[in-house]
Scaffold this active site. Structure first.
Site, PDB file in Angstrom:
ATOM      1  N   ASP A 288       0.832  -1.205   0.000  1.00 46.89           N
ATOM      2  CA  ASP A 288       0.000   0.000   0.000  1.00 46.89           C
ATOM      3  C   ASP A 288       0.870   1.260   0.000  1.00 46.89           C
ATOM      4  O   ASP A 288       2.078   1.216   0.275  1.00 46.89           O
ATOM      5  CB  ASP A 288      -0.934  -0.011   1.212  1.00 46.89           C
ATOM      6  CG  ASP A 288      -2.299   0.592   0.912  1.00 46.89           C
ATOM      7  OD1 ASP A 288      -2.400   1.379  -0.038  1.00 46.89           O
ATOM      8  OD2 ASP A 288      -3.261   0.266   1.644  1.00 46.89           O
TER       9      ASP A 288
ATOM     10  N   ASP B  72     -10.364   1.501  -3.345  1.00 47.24           N
ATOM     11  CA  ASP B  72     -10.830   1.121  -2.011  1.00 47.24           C
ATOM     12  C   ASP B  72     -12.346   1.044  -1.943  1.00 47.24           C
ATOM     13  O   ASP B  72     -12.893   0.568  -0.944  1.00 47.24           O
ATOM     14  CB  ASP B  72     -10.329   2.130  -0.974  1.00 47.24           C
ATOM     15  CG  ASP B  72      -8.861   1.942  -0.634  1.00 47.24           C
ATOM     16  OD1 ASP B  72      -8.318   0.865  -0.910  1.00 47.24           O
ATOM     17  OD2 ASP B  72      -8.250   2.881  -0.091  1.00 47.24           O
TER      18      ASP B  72
END
Length: 772
Positions: A482, A549
């Site tokens: 990430d 997301d």
């Protein structure tokens, strides 16, 4: 080959592959100029090429330079070009307009090592297939040398990049250091290509398409986020007005770089047009000492009739790589939306058992397992297993997961750090900042984070060694990598705050590669607040991307659709989430969530302990369907069908390479102004063959689905679907069955189509198409 030799004769190179031609002019000792990039011109003789070159010379309009302007792939100011130059740089203000002269031009067929005997010098006119050209040039007065790399790949993609070298020596009377401000590659396109399509977006809504008209001036898309960005242009397309998925000539250009970068389209008042890109360098970021060089990123170009052909060239290139993933993409469960920071061995073990029972093949533990990371305020950067959350280490959970036959994956955010962390307290100089006054000068926080400068060797080694230790201790086959904040004032505190994004980006690539080299078979996902690091250079190092997301299927219909303009579906993390979206609050049926996620690398983001028995039964059916058909879904050619009502309907699918099989998805995203809807056209098939078309229902049949006349009743079971027999619709016989449909020619399906069924909004139906 001497420079004088180039100046004395006409030199042209014609490359052809996959119905694309790239015709280059290297005459007069000048940098390569593109005479044609587009549809295949067929074989050309030397005389043909010379005639095309002559026909390409521009007339001299009033009040212009007295000689025709020559546009090179790396545009040069000294030729009279008044647009953006290819190379911008200087030596303390001097040497800012170099004049390069060719020294050599070497051609290597694609797939052949550059050092092999297949490499040859270009002389006269050369016809070749897919190949790589390396041109070397020099400006003695500016003390610079240049390499320009140009390739036509077997899939019909073109790509180019340039590298500049500082040739100043001790004897030079110029300033020794050369500062590079800009190095871009510019692909020329015809003046008929006047419409722009590129992308914008934000967190949770990436890849939002936007169109505009190219007028005189420059359309510039700069990315200064230090990562590709949720609002990245992605691909800048220039096409004939009105181009769509299947029609209109389109030229798309992509800058393959994961740090600061730019795309631009430019139209001069002469009518000349280019579309190009490169790295966006911050002030003083690249200063070349004598003997040092700087190489810009690859700038890819894809030509096609319609956006689908543009996309397929990218897909076929990626799929042809030796290290590309196979189609057996494992069904993945990521635990983030199931548990967030609440890490508990018993709860996660239960989740793993439920996942394995459904047929899940990979289990990924997300944020919260390390350091003081009980929330997002602390611990980031301390990549050691938390004794509080995991008193016995990760071993018990990993043993449980692997014992159930699943692969174990783990979340990292290697380039980020919380100020409240051991590493930040021990090494505040590793925080990226443009100032030199310590923590008081750090950039504004984002998500309670700063950026760890892995361009500093000590910081790089800290991250690498902590990650390597975990990968060595535990059976970890997958990393979710990430990157959750933009790089603001991203300087190097150990070098007086000088710009550091370029070094940080290069260190990211090295770190990924080094970990993979140490741990063969390790797979890495590029995640960056979702889809904020999606580019072809990231995909040279990673194995999939996280599209967003936001897993709301209505939003994913848009985001998956346009992310596939660059990447094929097997590289797109595409998950089924819980009924109520955690990012939008919308509630969707499992049939819509499953159908939307199916064309991609399927996964789950859901607390399965909260799912009902009926939901688990249907979820098992979707997983079973994916496993049965993923080889087809993740290898076929993408087809996105042009429809009149684009705001309420998506119609798309994949067609196998042999055109014997296809799967189409009919997704209704909003109510239309009219009902029933028009016919569904199903293009991409062999027009001369006949096909059986049949709707497929996996589990519960979609809301509002009413069969149409050409459906001929239920056929054999496609997947088991033991659902509630008290179904609210009269068509309960559709549940879990493949219906026998009709038989049509590929030409009829493409040109006329078949009547679409009635369907409520936020519902999806699949159709299997099989050659008879």
């Amino acid at each position: 080959m001497t420079t004088q030799g180039f100046a004395e004769r006409s030199t042209t190179l014609h490359l052809r592959a996959a119905e694309v031609s790239l015709l280059l002019d290297l005459s007069g000792g000048q940098l390569p100029a593109v005479l044609h990039w587009g549809a295949d011109l067929g074989p050309l003789t030397a005389d043909d090429a010379a005639q095309i070159a002559d026909a390409s010379v521009l007339p001299v309009p009033p009040n212009a330079c007295d000689v025709p302007v020559r546009l090179a792939l790396l545009p040069e100011l000294h030729t009279g070009w008044l647009g953006r130059p290819g190379l911008s740089g200087h030596r303390s203000g001097a040497g800012w307009s170099p004049r390069f002269t060719l020294e050599s031009a070497q051609l290597t067929p694609t797939g052949t090592a550059a050092t092999s005997t297949a490499t040859r010098e270009i002389s006269g006119h050369v016809e070749a297939g897919a190949a790589a050209l390396v041109v070397r040039a020099r400006d003695e007065q500016a003390a610079l040398s240049l390499e320009v790399h140009i390739e036509l790949l077997p899939q019909g993609l073109v790509r180019g990049r340039a590298q500049v070298r500082n040739e100043a020596g001790a004897a030079t009377d110029q300033d020794a250091v050369y500062t590079v401000d800009d190095l871009v590659v510019a692909w020329p396109v015809p003046a008929t290509a006047r419409e722009i399509l590129d992308f914008a977006g934000r967190w949770g809504k990436e890849k939002t398409p936007q169109r505009s008209r190219l007028e005189v001036g420059t359309h510039v898309r700069e990315n200064r986020r230090g990562r590709t960005g949720a609002d990245a242009a992605g691909i800048v397309h220039l096409g004939e007005p009105g181009f769509d998925f299947a029609q209109g000539r389109v030229w798309g250009v992509h800058t393959a770089y994961s740090g600061n970068h730019l795309h631009y389209a430019e139209r001069l008042n002469t009518g000349a047009q280019v579309v190009g890109g490169g790295e966006l360098l911050l002030p003083g970021e690249v200063r070349l000492e004598p003997g040092q060089s700087y190489a810009g990123p690859w700038v890819y170009g894809s030509f096609g009739l319609g956006l689908d052909q543009v996309a397929r060239r990218f897909h076929r290139y990626l799929r042809a790589r030796e290290r590309h993933v196979d189609t057996a993409r494992p069904v993945t469960l990521n635990v983030w939306e199931a548990v967030y920071f609440d890490h508990d061995l018993a709860r996660l073990s239960d989740l793993a058992r439920r996942a394995a029972d459904l047929g899940v093949e990979r289990f990924v533990l997300d944020d919260g397992w390390f350091g003081a990371r009980r929330n997002d305020h602390a611990g980031l950067g301390d990549w050691v297993v938390s004794a509080d959350a995991w008193p016995d280490g990760l071993g018990p959970l990993i043993d449980q997961v692997t014992g159930l036959g699943m692969q174990f994956g783990l979340w990292f955010e290697p380039e980020m750090v919380n100020p409240d962390s051991d590493v930040a307290r021990a090494h505040p100089e590793w925080i990226m900042t443009a100032r030199t006054d310590g923590a008081d000068g750090w950039p504004v926080e984002s998500r309670f984070q700063q950026v760890l400068n892995i361009g500093i060797p000590g910081a790089y080694e800290h991250v690498r060694d902590q990650m390597d230790a975990l990968l060595s201790e535990y059976d970890i086959g997958y990393l979710k990598w990430d990157h959750n904040r933009d790089l603001i004032e991203a300087g190097d505190a150990t070098r007086g705050g000088r710009s550091g994004v370029h070094a940080q980006t290069q260190a990211y690539y090295r770190l990924v590669d080094e970990l993979k080299e140490r741990h063969p078979g390790l797979e890495i996902e590029s995640c960056s607040s979702g889809g904020a690091r999606v580019d072809l250079e990231a995909m040279e190092h990673c194995d999939r991307i996280w599209v967003s997301d936001c897993i709301d299927p209505l939003e994913r219909q848009q985001m998956n659709r346009w992310t596939m303009q660059l990447l094929p579906p097997e590289l797109l993390g595409s998950h089924i989430a819980s009924g109520r979206s955690h990012t939008t609050g919308r509630v969707h049926d499992l049939s819509f969530r499953g159908g939307t996620a199916l064309l991609g690398h399927l996964g789950i983001e859901w607390d399965l302990a909260q799912a009902s028995a009926a939901e688990l039964t249907e979820l098992r059916a979707w997983i079973s369907y994916y496993k049965k058909h993923r080889d087809h879904l993740l290898s076929g050619d993408l087809v996105r069908v042009d429809v009149a009502d684009t705001d309420t309907l998506n119609l798309y699918g994949v067609v196998s390479g042999d055109r014997a099989r296809a799967t189409y998805f009919y997704a209704v995203t909003a109510r239309a102004d009219t009902s029933p809807r028009p016919r569904m056209r199903l293009p991409g098939l062999d027009p001369a063959r006949r096909y059986t078309v049949a709707p497929v229902i996996v589990g519960e049949h979609p809301s509002g689905l009413q069969p149409v006349h050409w459906w001929h009743g239920p056929g054999e079971l496609e997947e088991p679907g033991a659902l509630d027999p008290a179904h609210p619709y009269p068509d309960a016989t559709l549940r879990g069955r493949r219906l026998s449909g009709g038989t049509f020619s590929g030409r009829v399906l493409a040109e006329l189509g078949v009547q679409a069924p009635l369907l409520d909004p936020d519902q999806i139906v699949m159709f299997h198409v099989t050659a008879t």
